[in-house]
Design a protein around this motif. Structure first.
Motif: not given
Length: 845
Positions: A253-256, A305-313, A321-324, A336-338
């Motif tokens: 999740t992107p967070g609260t 539930r995070v958009d693709s472009n935000s998954l890996d900085p 700041q939402l991804g890994v 890993v399965v995404v």
């Protein structure tokens, strides 16, 4: 004679039934007369021939057997459940949460029609999966001209970083959704595809739970298809996609502050997944791991539930700041399965809609079973000229996202409603960069009945239908997520102003089987521990306990200050000297800005409700509520309700001293209720321990502060009496001692007594037990710092004597307790990109 008697009974029975049926029939007839269809718009209740559809007739005939009062009572029960359960959402661009707006009538779809609709959804899901496989694989569609390269390259969702990467688990789309509406020809049309991270399934589940409870008998009599088998199939398919038998699945999740965070928590709790944020995850080698209080634990599947472009900085949006960091590289290594695969959002581009019919012929040799809105992509010369020549007949949309480039808002632009200068600007923009625009046929949404003050009235709606990929093909949720516009001329519906959500009932003629997510017992390996809690969740649980305990301490202080004002005969007598000590403590805690010379009533009111003061009871409870929001998947509905009710009550301004005391006392009772729920309802696993550790650490710190203020060396009987009141030990003290408060016995009871559940010693002992039960994070068998500090504190309190507890000793004890709380935080709750705990990479389960 016997025959006559029997005949008379039958007539009497028939008259009775007729008497009961007549009011219901009249109500149905009145509803039908009042229901005025919008001209030229397809409607769900009234068929094109002008007669009500049978499924709706069946529903309203059963619905009308309820009296108007009973209907309103059930509607109220549904609204109350939503409020108490804290079902919320955020409108785009807003930070404040809104209550979930549930329409009280479901959208009804006949089983036969539903089968036709789902056939189109299955075909479309298969088609999009095959197109994605080609776009990120061989690339033949672009090479052979079936799709223009610009139609793909223009989308920010086309990720070159994953080109050539085969999706672990074998699928690009694990969950697909289509927004549909009834077209002018009466058939269902696709309005848009959702392939990025489709939202709404969790809200559809909540809608079903609420409405089926409010109208339980009606729900059962209508033979509504259950949604549980869909979620079970989706969960099982994600499990099967992993490369080990009992995978660990997380919902990213992107967070609260996400618009749909409540849904994320609902799905995580319902499906049994871990709710994680990007900072909870770390890459080590070719695997993704979750940071837990037991170290790093391998994650097998990530439902994002995070958009693709935000998954890996590292490889995508560097500012995210939402991804890994490193996630894409793990995908390349099949680690890993995404779900859904990063880059799948490219299929949401409206630029591709015009090519879908030919792609269906290419892959399947057949037409699309469900049409979509006629769409012209302006990146092609012929389509651009067509749109510009009939501009007033089209709705102009962005080709790759929400909104039209160069124009405000997220909806379409209607050239016929633009000023001459704006119209020319739009034409120039389409001419200059046509790839960014599409023209779509103007289509008004079909309508469905809604309840409006005792009447039914038509309103436009959009239905989102969900499809889950399984080893046996695509499974469709029997129902979906329906959004209803408040305005009768709406052309698009999003969860913003004036929008309701509705449950969707797929109605069968035959009885349906009851299904749940509970699998057969022989297929489950029994376990008693759910697994180690993620570090972020443990951090939030720890601070939830601390915030609630701080609020309790503040409430006890202001009550001690205000009670004598309301009732001089109740509670400890408070002189000016003692009142100043209480006010000084409230000032040091940030609960009030008033000086010690201010009126006690004014200080108490501010300490209760001033949101500008970080230490006020209301501010602390709001902090607790924000923290609890991050724990929605771990808190019971009752616990969440208690926190919500406390916060809402204190937010209502009180007018006098009596109101301040009453609000404080009621909130203290509710805090005790929450503590009871935590003790009785939470499993005794790591999560409960961290909540308890937060409460115990904060209570110990606050009790020492109370003791320093009111059990100092020259303390009077009045000071000691106030201390006993603050720590709720009046009865215990009086049962032990036949004299008034004396310094040494009070200090012993409040600080050193291991049998007193309010004493410092009791809290430290509990902390010691909790810490000893947690896993060690370092090798070598050495005692770790939090445990070492707790053991030292317990030893000191065990051997100390009350006579030696002077103010200096109490201050040192307070500092040691603060150090212990900080040590717990730094040891178990790492934050930031460097908190990967490399010392605990052994035995990654």
């Amino acid at each position: 004679m016997a025959g006559q008697a029997g005949q008379g009974n039958n007539q009497g029975s028939g008259n009775t039934l007729g008497t009961k049926a007549r009011p219901a029939n009249r109500r149905v007839a009145q509803w039908e007369r009042d229901y005025i269809r919008l001209p030229g718009i397809p409607d769900e209740y009234i068929a094109p021939d002008g007669a009500p559809r049978p499924v709706w007739t069946r529903f309203f005939e059963a619905f009308a057997t309820l009296t108007p009062a009973d209907i309103e009572r059930r509607f109220g029960a549904a609204d109350r459940h939503l409020r108490e359960a804290g079902v919320t959402y955020r409108a785009p661009g807003e930070t404040a949460e809104r209550s979930w707006p549930l329409s009280h009538l479901p959208l009804l779809i006949d089983e036969t029609e539903w089968q036709q609709l789902t056939a189109g959804i299955v075909q479309r899901a298969q088609l999009l999966e095959m197109v994605l496989a080609d776009l990120y694989g061989e690339g033949r569609l672009v090479a052979e001209g079936a799709i223009p390269a610009a139609a793909i390259a223009g989308s920010t969702e086309y990720l070159r970083a994953v080109c050539g990467v085969k999706p672990p688990g074998g699928r690009y789309l694990n969950l697909y959704a289509a927004d549909v509406g009834r077209g002018p020809d009466g058939r269902w049309w696709v309005l848009g595809d959702r392939t990025q991270a489709p939202s709404g399934a969790g809200y559809a589940l909540e809608n079903r739970l609420v409405l089926s409870r409010a109208f339980n008998t009606l729900y059962k009599s209508m033979n509504v298809e259950r949604v549980a088998p869909f979620f079970e199939a989706f969960r099982d398919s994600l499990r099967a996609s992993a490369d080990r038998d009992e995978p660990r699945i997380g919902l990213l999740t992107p967070g609260t502050f996400s618009e749909t965070y409540f849904e994320h928590a609902t799905l995580a709790r319902y499906l049994g997944f871990l709710l994680v944020e990007g900072d909870d995850l770390a890459v080590s080698g070719d695997r993704i791991h979750i940071r837990t209080v037991a170290g790093l634990k391998r994650l097998d599947v990530l439902l994002r539930r995070v958009d693709s472009n935000s998954l890996d900085p590292l490889e995508l949006d560097a500012s995210s700041q939402l991804g890994v960091p490193g996630l894409i590289d793990v995908l390349r290594k099949n680690g890993v399965v995404v779900a859904n695969m990063p880059g799948s959002g490219v299929m949401e581009a409206r630029a591709l809609l015009g090519f879908m019919p030919s792609l269906a012929q290419r892959f399947f040799g057949e037409d699309l079973k469900m049409p979509h809105i006629a769409t012209w992509w302006c990146g092609q010369k012929s389509a651009r000229e067509e749109v510009l020549s009939r501009l007033d007949e089209f709705a102009i949309e962005g080709a790759y996202g929400t909104g039209v480039p160069g124009f405000p808002g997220n909806g379409p632009v209607l050239a016929s409603e633009l000023s001459p200068s704006e119209r020319e600007r739009l034409k120039s923009a389409i001419n200059d960069r046509g790839i960014d625009y599409v023209g779509q046929e103007l289509v008004r949404l079909s309508t469905t009945p809604v309840w409006d003050q005792g009447r039914i009235t038509p309103r436009p709606f959009v239905l989102r239908v969900f499809a889950a990929a399984t080893p046996n093909g695509w499974t469709i949720m029997p129902g979906g997520f329906c959004r209803i516009a408040e305005q009768p001329d709406a052309r698009a519906v999003s969860m913003g102003d004036g929008t309701r959500a509705a449950d969707v009932w797929v109605v069968s003629e035959k009885a349906v089987s009851t299904s749940t997510l509970l699998p057969a017992i022989e297929n489950v390996r029994i376990r008693r521990i759910a697994g180690w809690v993620p570090s972020r969740a443990a951090d939030n649980l720890f601070w939830l306990g601390r915030y609630l305990e701080r609020a309790e301490a503040t409430l006890r202080l202001l009550r001690a200050l205000a009670v004598p004002l309301r009732d001089p005969g109740k509670g400890a007598a408070t002189t000016q000297h003692s009142a100043e000590r209480i006010q000084r403590l409230l000032m040091s805690w940030g609960a009030t800005s008033q000086t010690t010379r201010a009126q006690p009533a004014k200080v108490a009111a501010q300490a209760l409700q001033d949101e500008e003061r970080f230490g006020s009871a209301l501010s602390l409870l709001r902090s607790a509520q924000r923290t609890a929001t991050s724990l929605r998947e771990r808190l019971s509905p009752d616990a969440w309700q208690v926190i919500t009710e406390m916060t809402e009550r204190l937010a209502v301004e009180v007018e006098d001293d009596d109101g301040v005391v009453s609000a404080a006392e009621l909130t203290l009772q509710e805090l005790a209720s929450f503590a009871g729920l935590a003790q009785e309802n939470m499993n005794r696993a790591a999560g409960w321990r961290f909540l308890e550790m937060g409460r115990r650490a904060e209570r110990a710190i606050n009790t020492v502060r109370f003791a320093r203020q009111f059990a100092f060396d020259e303390a009077s009987n009045e000071d000691l009496d106030i201390l006993l009141t603050l720590v709720d030990c009046q009865i215990t003290y009086r049962s032990r001692y036949l004299v008034g408060p004396l310094l040494a016995p009070v200090r012993d009871l409040v600080v050193l007594d291991p049998y007193n559940p309010r004493s410092v010693a009791f809290q430290v002992s509990a902390l010691n037990d909790h810490i000893a039960s947690l896993p060690t994070l370092k090798e070598g068998g050495l005692i770790e710092r939090p445990h070492r500090l707790a053991v030292a504190l317990q030893a000191m309190l065990t051997t100390a004597e009350a006579a030696a507890l002077d103010t200096k000793t109490l201050f040192a004890l307070e500092q040691d307790l603060l150090s212990l709380a900080d040590a717990i935080g730094s040891h178990y709750f790492p934050h930031g990109p460097n908190a990967s705990r490399p010392e605990k990479l052994t035995g990654l389960a």
